[in-house]
Design an enzyme around this catalytic site. Sequence first.
Site: not given
Length: 201
Positions: A54, A70-72
């Site tokens: 990203k 950020s990624d979850q």
Amino acid sequence: MKPRPLLLASSSPYRKQLMTKLGLPFQAASPDVDESPAMDENAEQLATRLALKKADALAGDYPHHWIIGSDQVACLEDGTLLNKPESHERAIEQLVRSSGQRVSFMTGLVLLDSSSGERQSHCEQFHAHFRQLSTEEIQNYLYAEKPYDCAGSFKMEGLGIALFNHLEGRDPNSLVGLPLIALTDMLRNWGLNPLLNPPVC
């Protein structure tokens, strides 16, 4: 290192709300990335890779910024990934499987200096221990909040808190999607301390 303008590589309203807590000026832009997991990739590897993708995806358009990616990813104890359900039926399936279980949330975080290519990365772990949930509780919760765009099918900052026995981790913000403690550590590493900068009015 001289601080640069901040760019949040996300279209998520939840991450934007969290970012405003720091009182620092920032822009937000939506990166276009394929979020499909790679073969044999675990939750931590996936979250960290997508956070980096990203940030990288926007580096060309914002060549003089510090880009926050950020990624979850959520997963059950057996490693099964819980993605954004996108529908009521899939959300029911996820919460039924999570009932009485520990669900782990891996939140990948990257701070990228797009001018130099220098980066910092981290994966924050947070664990939600779900209560034994009845079918009626699951249905009522989903109709109340419609968390179909949230990994794990709940919003911790709302009524979703009633789904849990307890929570385990150092930063509850990571459960919403942006680990602010880790992010402020990274910013301080590069000379930007939110406590020593004037708040945005």
